[in-house]
Scaffold this motif. Sequence first.
Motif, PDB file in Angstrom:
ATOM      1  N   CYS A 132       1.093  -1.434  -0.054  1.00  0.00           N
ATOM      2  CA  CYS A 132       0.095  -0.014   0.141  1.00  0.00           C
ATOM      3  C   CYS A 132       0.888   1.285  -0.103  1.00  0.00           C
ATOM      4  N   GLU A 133       0.521   2.137  -0.680  1.00  0.00           N
ATOM      5  CA  GLU A 133       1.313   3.335  -0.829  1.00  0.00           C
ATOM      6  C   GLU A 133       0.890   4.404   0.476  1.00  0.00           C
ATOM      7  N   GLU A 134      -0.328   4.393   0.955  1.00  0.00           N
ATOM      8  CA  GLU A 134      -0.591   5.295   2.047  1.00  0.00           C
ATOM      9  C   GLU A 134      -0.569   4.527   3.412  1.00  0.00           C
ATOM     10  N   SER A 135      -0.646   4.960   4.408  1.00  0.00           N
ATOM     11  CA  SER A 135      -0.653   4.208   5.832  1.00  0.00           C
ATOM     12  C   SER A 135      -2.078   3.302   5.386  1.00  0.00           C
ATOM     13  N   ALA A 136      -1.782   2.111   5.953  1.00  0.00           N
ATOM     14  CA  ALA A 136      -2.915   1.133   5.775  1.00  0.00           C
ATOM     15  C   ALA A 136      -3.063  -0.070   6.948  1.00  0.00           C
ATOM     16  N   LEU A 137      -4.138  -0.635   7.418  1.00  0.00           N
ATOM     17  CA  LEU A 137      -4.374  -1.624   8.241  1.00  0.00           C
ATOM     18  C   LEU A 137      -5.400  -2.621   7.826  1.00  0.00           C
ATOM     19  N   ALA A 138      -4.790  -3.922   8.040  1.00  0.00           N
ATOM     20  CA  ALA A 138      -5.492  -4.977   7.832  1.00  0.00           C
ATOM     21  C   ALA A 138      -6.850  -5.068   8.387  1.00  0.00           C
ATOM     22  N   VAL A 139      -7.867  -5.384   7.912  1.00  0.00           N
ATOM     23  CA  VAL A 139      -9.148  -5.825   8.568  1.00  0.00           C
ATOM     24  C   VAL A 139      -9.898  -6.821   8.136  1.00  0.00           C
ATOM     25  N   ASN A 140     -10.437  -8.141   9.040  1.00  0.00           N
ATOM     26  CA  ASN A 140     -11.143  -9.116   8.529  1.00  0.00           C
ATOM     27  C   ASN A 140     -12.600  -8.715   8.977  1.00  0.00           C
ATOM     28  N   ARG A 141     -13.233  -9.377   8.277  1.00  0.00           N
ATOM     29  CA  ARG A 141     -14.962  -9.271   8.476  1.00  0.00           C
ATOM     30  C   ARG A 141     -15.467 -10.582   8.854  1.00  0.00           C
ATOM     31  N   HIS A 142     -16.086 -10.381  10.105  1.00  0.00           N
ATOM     32  CA  HIS A 142     -16.869 -11.504  10.901  1.00  0.00           C
ATOM     33  C   HIS A 142     -17.414 -10.814  11.941  1.00  0.00           C
ATOM     34  N   GLU A 143     -18.400 -11.855  12.661  1.00  0.00           N
ATOM     35  CA  GLU A 143     -19.368 -11.551  13.464  1.00  0.00           C
ATOM     36  C   GLU A 143     -18.399 -10.938  14.756  1.00  0.00           C
ATOM     37  N   LEU A 144     -18.715  -9.841  15.053  1.00  0.00           N
ATOM     38  CA  LEU A 144     -18.093  -9.186  16.292  1.00  0.00           C
ATOM     39  C   LEU A 144     -18.618  -9.148  17.422  1.00  0.00           C
ATOM     40  N   GLY A 145     -17.809  -9.318  18.564  1.00  0.00           N
ATOM     41  CA  GLY A 145     -18.354  -9.248  20.054  1.00  0.00           C
ATOM     42  C   GLY A 145     -17.672  -8.185  20.743  1.00  0.00           C
ATOM     43  N   GLU A 146     -17.457  -8.491  22.236  1.00  0.00           N
ATOM     44  CA  GLU A 146     -16.684  -7.413  22.906  1.00  0.00           C
ATOM     45  C   GLU A 146     -15.257  -7.507  22.838  1.00  0.00           C
ATOM     46  N   GLU A 147     -14.579  -8.624  22.742  1.00  0.00           N
ATOM     47  CA  GLU A 147     -13.126  -8.600  22.659  1.00  0.00           C
ATOM     48  C   GLU A 147     -12.424  -8.212  21.554  1.00  0.00           C
ATOM     49  N   GLU A 148     -13.035  -8.065  20.272  1.00  0.00           N
ATOM     50  CA  GLU A 148     -12.167  -7.797  19.124  1.00  0.00           C
ATOM     51  C   GLU A 148     -11.991  -6.340  19.193  1.00  0.00           C
ATOM     52  N   MET A 149     -10.639  -6.008  18.358  1.00  0.00           N
ATOM     53  CA  MET A 149     -10.367  -4.475  18.056  1.00  0.00           C
ATOM     54  C   MET A 149     -11.221  -4.221  16.901  1.00  0.00           C
ATOM     55  N   LYS A 150     -12.380  -3.347  17.204  1.00  0.00           N
ATOM     56  CA  LYS A 150     -13.167  -3.100  15.971  1.00  0.00           C
ATOM     57  C   LYS A 150     -12.796  -1.785  15.362  1.00  0.00           C
ATOM     58  N   VAL A 151     -13.180  -1.817  14.137  1.00  0.00           N
ATOM     59  CA  VAL A 151     -12.782  -0.884  13.125  1.00  0.00           C
ATOM     60  C   VAL A 151     -14.092  -0.347  12.448  1.00  0.00           C
ATOM     61  N   VAL A 152     -14.468   1.137  12.588  1.00  0.00           N
ATOM     62  CA  VAL A 152     -15.278   1.843  12.000  1.00  0.00           C
ATOM     63  C   VAL A 152     -14.792   2.769  10.963  1.00  0.00           C
ATOM     64  N   VAL A 153     -15.437   2.820   9.597  1.00  0.00           N
ATOM     65  CA  VAL A 153     -14.671   3.527   8.464  1.00  0.00           C
ATOM     66  C   VAL A 153     -15.479   4.668   8.009  1.00  0.00           C
ATOM     67  N   ASP A 154     -15.405   5.531   7.212  1.00  0.00           N
ATOM     68  CA  ASP A 154     -15.741   6.618   6.512  1.00  0.00           C
ATOM     69  C   ASP A 154     -16.284   5.956   4.893  1.00  0.00           C
ATOM     70  N   GLY A 155     -16.880   6.743   4.147  1.00  0.00           N
ATOM     71  CA  GLY A 155     -17.095   6.090   2.930  1.00  0.00           C
ATOM     72  C   GLY A 155     -15.977   6.141   1.883  1.00  0.00           C
ATOM     73  N   ASP A 156     -14.680   6.493   2.221  1.00  0.00           N
ATOM     74  CA  ASP A 156     -13.528   6.275   1.562  1.00  0.00           C
ATOM     75  C   ASP A 156     -12.606   5.228   2.116  1.00  0.00           C
ATOM     76  N   MET A 157     -13.299   4.544   3.107  1.00  0.00           N
ATOM     77  CA  MET A 157     -12.665   3.596   3.698  1.00  0.00           C
ATOM     78  C   MET A 157     -11.445   3.867   4.566  1.00  0.00           C
ATOM     79  N   HIS A 158     -11.240   5.066   5.276  1.00  0.00           N
ATOM     80  CA  HIS A 158     -10.436   5.656   6.190  1.00  0.00           C
ATOM     81  C   HIS A 158     -11.047   5.486   7.538  1.00  0.00           C
ATOM     82  N   ILE A 159     -10.300   4.870   8.434  1.00  0.00           N
ATOM     83  CA  ILE A 159     -10.744   4.655   9.958  1.00  0.00           C
ATOM     84  C   ILE A 159     -11.052   6.059  10.477  1.00  0.00           C
TER      85      ILE A 159
END
Length: 250
Positions: A132-159
């Motif tokens: 990746c050319e810009e700063s980037a972070l890997a995310v996996n999609r699955h059912e989420l609970g309390e323990e996971e480090m969750k990620v919310v993004v905007d329309g451009d997929m930025h956190i």
Amino acid sequence: MAKRLRPLTDTKPKCLLTVDGKTLLQRTVDAMLQAGITEFVVVTGYRADQIRDFLTEQYGEQKVSSLSLPHHSPFTPPSLPNFTFLHNTDYEHNNNIYSLWMAGQVVRGREFLLMDSDILCDPETVLTIARCEESALAVNRHELGEEEMKVVVDGDMHITEISKTCNPANAIGESVGIEKINADYSKALFRELDQMILNEKLIDIFYERAFERLIPQRHTFRVVDTTDFFSYEIDTPEDYERAQQLLHNL
């Protein structure tokens, strides 16, 4: 210290557990080597000598340095891997934010790839983030609970939010624990970490809190969906046995 994995971690650090014939640490280093990265900063804590000995024996003593790294980008690497070790003596009383702050002795203001040492994942995940050319972070999609480090993004997929406490319904997925950090983000990150560690004494929290604090300062990550690549989190002996089976069957 991976207390939930005891007794497996009574005599060795979590990253030296073997899964299908290779340690987690070797899998991490090999994946980064495949991505063209050959400069490594390893922050040790629990049973540090075992980690140093393993890397020295596995990759060659002549490649290990305890002092400094050449000042060039990890994405135009030298011909052999180099390891710089920084030891976190108070590892029992601080969290990974402190280890990341320590790594700033070498990587502050430089482009680098950040990885938790206990990640079990497809090497393609590492390669994808490293490219990746810009700063980037890997995310996996699955059912989420309390323990996971969750990620919310905007329309451009930025956190816009990254934490364990955000609403799972708003999150796109879970952070894998692999981040590409460019030079500009690196400067801002360690400036923020200085404030958090030195002034606010926030030593026993996750480093993702620094990521969150940088968002209003217009420093964030682009999310890269790596769901199609294998990854598995190992926190308990049951997880460890399951990981063995899954990896063996791939």
